[in-house]
Design a protein around this motif. Structure first.
Motif, PDB file in Angstrom:
ATOM      1  N   TRP A 103       0.827  -1.203   0.000  1.00 48.99           N
ATOM      2  CA  TRP A 103       0.000   0.000   0.000  1.00 48.99           C
ATOM      3  C   TRP A 103       0.856   1.247   0.000  1.00 48.99           C
ATOM      4  O   TRP A 103       1.838   1.360   0.733  1.00 48.99           O
ATOM      5  CB  TRP A 103      -0.881  -0.042   1.254  1.00 48.99           C
ATOM      6  N   PHE A 104       0.460   2.193  -0.842  1.00 47.21           N
ATOM      7  CA  PHE A 104       1.109   3.498  -0.836  1.00 47.21           C
ATOM      8  C   PHE A 104       0.503   4.396   0.235  1.00 47.21           C
ATOM      9  O   PHE A 104       1.177   5.254   0.790  1.00 47.21           O
ATOM     10  CB  PHE A 104       0.961   4.155  -2.211  1.00 47.21           C
ATOM     11  N   GLY A 105      -0.751   4.180   0.557  1.00 49.60           N
ATOM     12  CA  GLY A 105      -1.462   5.054   1.474  1.00 49.60           C
ATOM     13  C   GLY A 105      -2.529   5.821   0.723  1.00 49.60           C
ATOM     14  O   GLY A 105      -2.722   5.650  -0.487  1.00 49.60           O
ATOM     15  N   GLU A 106      -3.228   6.716   1.424  1.00 47.16           N
ATOM     16  CA  GLU A 106      -4.297   7.470   0.769  1.00 47.16           C
ATOM     17  C   GLU A 106      -4.364   8.922   1.202  1.00 47.16           C
ATOM     18  O   GLU A 106      -5.234   9.656   0.763  1.00 47.16           O
ATOM     19  CB  GLU A 106      -5.643   6.789   1.030  1.00 47.16           C
ATOM     20  N   ARG A 107      -3.431   9.357   2.067  1.00 49.58           N
ATOM     21  CA  ARG A 107      -3.469  10.748   2.512  1.00 49.58           C
ATOM     22  C   ARG A 107      -2.138  11.115   3.150  1.00 49.58           C
ATOM     23  O   ARG A 107      -1.350  10.255   3.542  1.00 49.58           O
ATOM     24  CB  ARG A 107      -4.597  10.957   3.523  1.00 49.58           C
TER      25      ARG A 107
END
Length: 500
Positions: free
Chosen positions: A272-276
């Motif tokens: 996962w890169f993340g979302e924020r």
């Protein structure tokens, strides 16, 4: 490698207890951050450059060597070289050196010396170390459980991921065409996570005080696409020409515990890169605890609140174990060394190789650019969107140096131009702030500059070589093996890839 685990079967009660203890660990970490118990809060440490390098193993015919156990026995340096998930991989932990003065020179010398010793010791085992993002000669026949290293952690991890998914793991990647060739596609179902072992990386560590962590993590996220674009080195897998940095989609898919229905619902993947953007390091650990089920629910006897109440330093074993099974591209790490807790960022987007000087340049560029952005008047997270950073990473993985990336103030621009015109001066200023001498800065940033001027990455070189060999009449398998043989020769020569 990660912490050791038991070989027993986990029960439903194990998972329930682990969840409770994981949240207790997260609460304890939040208290530690609030109470400023980290040594870095009082005395900022001298910056250290820490690196983990993963290697592929090949035989003299350039086919993967499933020989990690024999190789590690022959090297006989357990503190430096360790196992990885695949029997065709090993990992090296480079002792950290100061990221100031000319400490990078000592690290570079130590890396070369360690690799020279290792290569000499494994010569009799028909095995050779290769610093490359993916072994191009890995085939579908290697993606079976027999390729997994004989270690309880890896066996458990494989079994738990496959069980959580409930069906075979699907790899589905549409490649980027070689010169004048049609698009190649990889479509295969696997009964193990072994394709993840194909992803051979360079991992960079930086210790950060909690109050500065969010700004550094946000900067690392913002530049991940740039790192991949100019460092791509993983264009082939299972005989197909895929992305310039195919590690990213392969890693994402090989460890995906979601069947298609859950992915369609928007359930978050474990890679996962993340979302924020974030405001505190605790947000990352809290997200891990809330969103990701345990894969390895190993339970400790520690009561972290009681340890803190007694003035001690908790190990936070459940938090550390769980964090090791959520594969963020910039991973937060909690660790305790000699009784002293610290936090660090583990940057995981880069492939291994092609040469020692290339990896050193990639590392120095990352640390310098990150520091330069952190010290800028306006935080990078206030100048660009998180979605732009995420899109940059995917675009860079697909197209490498050919990627067009978004950067605030520049718009969408070629990766080479962005680095040459905008980012190299920021990296140079950041390295100067860290205390690197002009001689050290010039040595490593010149490699990045040369790569951008020639537009030659490890991936670009591999793709060019295979395309040329195929035009000369070689089959794909022969072209890949011969290309890899030339790659290994150039790797030993040690000149940066842009001069090949």
């Amino acid at each position: 490698m990660g912490a050791e685990v038991s070989s027993r079967d986990y029960t439903r009660e194990d998972r329930r207890v682990f969840r409770r203890k994981l949240h207790e660990c997260s609460d304890a970490l939040g208290r530690m951050v609030h109470d400023a118990v980290f040594a870095d809060d009082r005395t900022p440490p001298r910056p250290l450059l820490g690196m983990e390098i993963e290697f592929g193993l090949v035989r003299s015919d350039m086919q993967p060597a499933l020989a990690s156990a024999d190789v590690l026995t022959a090297i006989d340096e357990a503190a430096v070289f360790q196992t990885e998930l695949g029997r065709f991989n090993i990992e090296m932990n480079a002792p950290p050196e100061p990221l100031s003065g000319e400490g990078t020179f000592e690290l570079e010398r130590n890396l070369r010396a360690s690799l020279h010793i290792a290569d000499a010791r494994i010569h009799d085992h028909d095995a050779e170390l290769v610093t490359i993002g993916m072994l191009p000669t890995l085939g579908l026949e290697h993606f079976t459980p027999r390729s997994i290293t004989d270690n309880p952690r890896y066996r458990q991890l494989n079994d738990q991921i496959v069980a959580a998914r409930g069906e075979d793991i699907e790899l589905a990647i549409d490649g980027v065409p070689l010169q004048g060739s049609p698009t190649e596609r990889l479509r295969v179902d696997c009964d193990s996570v072994v394709p993840e072992a194909a992803c051979t990386s360079l991992q960079l560590h930086l210790r950060i005080a909690p109050e500065h962590f969010a700004r550094h993590w946000n900067a690392a996220q913002a530049i991940a696409g740039v790192q991949v674009a100019i460092g791509a080195n993983s264009p082939f897998l299972a005989g197909r020409a895929l992305w310039h940095e195919s590690r990213l989609p392969v890693f994402e898919q090989a460890t995906d515990t979601r069947p298609p229905e859950l992915a369609n619902q928007g359930v978050r993947p474990r890679v996962w890169f993340g979302e924020r953007w974030i405001d505190s390091v605790t947000e990352l650990f809290d997200e891990n605890a809330r969103w990701f089920p345990a894969l390895l629910p190993e339970i400790t006897d520690e009561d972290p609140a009681a340890v803190l109440g007694a003035g001690g330093t908790p190990a936070l074993g459940e938090l550390a174990m769980h964090n090791g099974t959520v594969y963020r591209w910039n991973r937060p790490v909690y660790d305790v060394v000699d009784g002293v807790p610290h936090l660090r960022i583990e940057n995981r987007v880069l492939p291994s190789g092609p040469t020692v000087i290339d990896m050193m340049a990639n590392a120095v560029f990352f640390y310098g650019l990150q520091r330069g952005l952190v010290e800028s008047e306006t935080p990078i997270e206030e100048r660009t969107s998180f979605d732009a950073a995420s899109e940059n990473l995917r675009t860079a993985a697909m197209f490498g140096m050919d990627a067009r990336l978004y950067w605030p103030g520049s718009g969408r621009v070629g990766a080479d131009e962005l680095v040459l015109r905008t980012l190299l001066p920021i990296a140079d200023a950041g390295l100067a702030s860290l205390g690197l001498t002009a001689r050290a800065r010039d040595r490593y940033l010149a490699v990045i500059e040369g790569r951008c001027v020639t537009r030659r990455t490890g991936a670009a070189w591999q793709r060019e070589q295979v395309a040329q060999r195929e035009r000369a009449g070689e089959s794909r398998d022969v072209a890949l093996a011969n290309m890899l043989r030339d790659y290994v020769s150039a790797m030993h020569d040690g000149s940066p890839v842009h001069t090949w």
